[in-house]
Structures are given as structure tokens and as C-alpha cells.
Design an enzyme around this catalytic site. Structure first.
Site, mmCIF file in Angstrom:
data_model
loop_
_atom_site.group_PDB
_atom_site.id
_atom_site.type_symbol
_atom_site.label_atom_id
_atom_site.label_comp_id
_atom_site.label_asym_id
_atom_site.label_seq_id
_atom_site.Cartn_x
_atom_site.Cartn_y
_atom_site.Cartn_z
ATOM 1 N N SER A 21 -5.642 3.323 7.746
ATOM 2 C CA SER A 21 -6.277 2.183 8.166
ATOM 3 C C SER A 21 -7.401 1.682 6.904
ATOM 4 O O SER A 21 -8.054 0.760 7.292
ATOM 5 C CB SER A 21 -6.701 2.313 9.497
ATOM 6 O OG SER A 21 -5.639 2.106 10.376
ATOM 7 N N ASP A 65 2.687 2.560 2.302
ATOM 8 C CA ASP A 65 3.938 2.273 3.133
ATOM 9 C C ASP A 65 5.016 1.808 1.935
ATOM 10 O O ASP A 65 6.093 2.428 1.857
ATOM 11 C CB ASP A 65 3.570 1.131 4.243
ATOM 12 C CG ASP A 65 4.902 1.060 4.998
ATOM 13 O OD1 ASP A 65 5.632 1.663 5.001
ATOM 14 O OD2 ASP A 65 4.701 0.183 5.734
ATOM 15 N N GLY A 111 0.857 -1.091 0.044
ATOM 16 C CA GLY A 111 0.019 -0.016 0.166
ATOM 17 C C GLY A 111 1.072 1.243 0.019
ATOM 18 O O GLY A 111 1.914 1.564 -0.791
ATOM 19 N N GLY A 150 -7.300 0.834 3.929
ATOM 20 C CA GLY A 150 -6.982 -0.318 2.890
ATOM 21 C C GLY A 150 -6.668 -1.657 3.523
ATOM 22 O O GLY A 150 -7.758 -2.321 3.915
ATOM 23 N N VAL A 151 -5.459 -2.322 3.561
ATOM 24 C CA VAL A 151 -5.334 -3.517 4.106
ATOM 25 C C VAL A 151 -5.804 -3.616 5.560
ATOM 26 O O VAL A 151 -6.269 -4.807 5.860
ATOM 27 C CB VAL A 151 -3.779 -3.684 4.250
ATOM 28 C CG1 VAL A 151 -3.299 -4.975 4.706
ATOM 29 C CG2 VAL A 151 -3.139 -3.579 2.784
HETATM 30 N N1 AR6 Z 1 -0.710 7.886 -2.034
HETATM 31 C C1 AR6 Z 1 -1.856 8.264 -1.172
HETATM 32 N N2 AR6 Z 1 -2.673 7.081 -0.742
HETATM 33 C C2 AR6 Z 1 -2.166 6.091 -1.210
HETATM 34 C C3 AR6 Z 1 -1.155 5.578 -2.038
HETATM 35 C C4 AR6 Z 1 -0.231 6.554 -2.396
HETATM 36 N N3 AR6 Z 1 0.742 6.641 -2.986
HETATM 37 N N4 AR6 Z 1 -1.058 4.126 -2.140
HETATM 38 C C5 AR6 Z 1 -2.110 3.725 -1.705
HETATM 39 N N5 AR6 Z 1 -2.935 4.664 -1.093
HETATM 40 P P1 AR6 Z 1 -3.086 0.976 2.981
HETATM 41 P P2 AR6 Z 1 -3.626 0.673 5.989
HETATM 42 C C6 AR6 Z 1 -4.196 4.536 -0.139
HETATM 43 O O1 AR6 Z 1 -3.435 -0.361 2.569
HETATM 44 O O2 AR6 Z 1 -5.054 0.302 5.697
HETATM 45 C C7 AR6 Z 1 0.929 -1.777 4.664
HETATM 46 O O3 AR6 Z 1 1.235 -3.006 4.261
HETATM 47 C C8 AR6 Z 1 -5.003 3.275 -0.064
HETATM 48 O O4 AR6 Z 1 -5.657 3.395 -1.576
HETATM 49 O O5 AR6 Z 1 -1.761 1.563 2.570
HETATM 50 O O6 AR6 Z 1 -3.427 1.632 7.151
HETATM 51 C C9 AR6 Z 1 1.481 -1.316 5.767
HETATM 52 O O7 AR6 Z 1 2.707 -1.906 5.923
HETATM 53 C C10 AR6 Z 1 -5.729 3.473 1.097
HETATM 54 O O8 AR6 Z 1 -7.129 4.387 0.699
HETATM 55 O O9 AR6 Z 1 -2.672 1.148 4.620
HETATM 56 C C11 AR6 Z 1 0.418 -2.260 6.933
HETATM 57 O O10 AR6 Z 1 1.001 -3.441 7.119
HETATM 58 C C12 AR6 Z 1 -5.184 4.133 2.164
HETATM 59 O O11 AR6 Z 1 -3.795 4.413 1.334
HETATM 60 C C13 AR6 Z 1 -0.999 -1.947 6.229
HETATM 61 O O12 AR6 Z 1 -0.430 -2.080 4.914
HETATM 62 C C14 AR6 Z 1 -4.354 3.211 3.218
HETATM 63 O O13 AR6 Z 1 -4.394 1.795 2.550
HETATM 64 C C15 AR6 Z 1 -1.735 -0.645 6.780
HETATM 65 O O14 AR6 Z 1 -2.923 -0.850 6.292
#
Ligand code: AR6
Length: 171
Positions: free
Chosen positions: A116, A33, A31, A118-119
């Protein structure tokens, strides 16, 4: 208005700080991160290795390395377990503690992803008002932070934050 909601890629934001939706190891992941670590380069992981992880809802800061942002603030948001394990309070804490750290490092501008949702599967319609209320209430007394952007990666996320802001403004 010091709070903006935009569609975009947070790794391109030249704000003083961008926030990373991390996990408790702070050693990278998928994601946003993964995108932040790829764009910042390997020095970011080297610094993260020295931090000893981070508890859910807490936040730690590093330099931004090859990113346009000066700092990255890493916060593990809560994993959604149905809402019975303090998820809302912990999400609020992630935003609040990230802003506090930005303030301590004299940041004027901060960009957040949707932590939070996304994943970690926190429902978007519940997460958006928590994020915006926490940011708006922080801005009321902030001394340094004066410009916060919610960077939404897709249309669904953008729509949820725009709707939540309208609902708050209608109050
Ligand atoms: N810019 C902005 N937002 C983004 C980008 C970007 N480049 N890429 C993705 N998003 P997530 P979580 C959005 O899954 O739910 C990781 O593996 C995405 O579409 O990134 O907090 C960490 O290491 C969604 O709307 O984060 C943790 O293990 C949002 O960012 C876990 O995922 C958050 O999605 C954290 O899960």
C-alpha cells in the site's frame, strides 16, 4: 532473528511464498504487481482469472510458475484516504491474512513488499510499524512460518522499515 529487512527485488526471492500487493481484481497492474506477473509469466494471470477477485485485507494464493518462489500470495492492501476509513486495520489484515495462508500451505519462508505504500499512498512512516508489529506478533505463535523478509525496493522504504524496527526493539 526470524524477521529480516532488506533492499531488493521480490521477484528474485526463492522463498516458499512471496506476497503481491495486488488490487481487488487480482488481474495485475503496475508496481510490484506488474513486476510479479511479468516474472511469473502468463500462467499466473490465467490462474488469477479463476479466483474471482479479492476483498481489501483478504488474501488468495496461487502457484509461482516461473518465479523462484513456490507460491504467490495476493492481497489488496487499502488505498489511503487520510486514515479515516479503517486503513490501518485493513493493512494489518493484509499482512495477517497473508501469513495465515502461508501457514496453511506449510510455508517456512515468506517475503513481503511494502504493501500500500506505492500507488495506494499509505504513508510509509505509518505503514512500517503496522507491518512489522503484525509480522512479529504472528511469528510468536506460528507453527510453520519461521522466516519473514520485508523486501524494500528503494532506500526511502528501507530506511522507514529499519527505523520502525529499531523503535519496536527499543520498546
Ligand atoms: N520488489 C519489491 N518491491 C517493489 C517492487 C519489486 N520488484 N516493485 C515495486 N516495489 P505498489 P500498492 C515496491 O505501488 O501501493 C498496482 O498497480 C514499491 O516501490 O506496487 O499496494 C496494483 O495492481 C513500493 O514500495 O503497491 C494495485 O492497483 C511497494 O512495492 C496497486 O498498484 C508497493 O507499491 C497497489 O498499490
Amino acid at each position: 532473528m526470524p524477521l529480516h529487512i532488506e533492499k531488493g527485488d521480490i521477484t528474485t526471492y526463492p522463498t516458499d511464498a512471496i506476497v503481491n500487493a495486488a488490487n481487488r481484481t487480482l488481474l495485475g497492474g503496475g508496481g510490484v504487481d506488474g513486476a510479479i506477473h511479468r516474472a511469473a509469466g502468463p500462467e499466473l494471470l490465467e490462474e488469477c482469472k479463476t479466483l474471482g477477485g479479492c476483498e481489501t485485507g483478504e488474501a488468495k494464493i496461487t502457484k509461482g510458475y516461473r518465479l523462484p518462489a513456490k507460491y504467490v500470495i495476493h492481497t489488496p492492501g487499502p488505498i489511503w484516504y487520510g486514515g479515516t476509513r479503517g486503513e490501518a486495520e485493513r493493512l494489518c489484515a493484509s499482512y495477517y491474512n497473508s501469513l495465515r495462508l502461508a501457514e496453511e500451505h506449510d510455508c517456512a519462508s515468506v517475503a513481503f513488499p511494502s504493501i500500500s505504500t506505492g500507488v495506494y499512498h499509505f504513508p510509509l512512516d505509518l505503514a512500517a510499524p503496522i507491518a512489522l508489529e503484525t509480522i512479529l506478533s504472528f511469528l510468536e505463535t506460528a507453527k510453520c512460518v519461521r522466516d519473514v523478509t520485508m523486501v524494500c525496493f528503494d532506500d526511502k522504504t528501507l530506511a522507514a522499515y529499519e527505523k520502525a524496527l529499531q523503535a519496536l526493539q527499543g520498546k
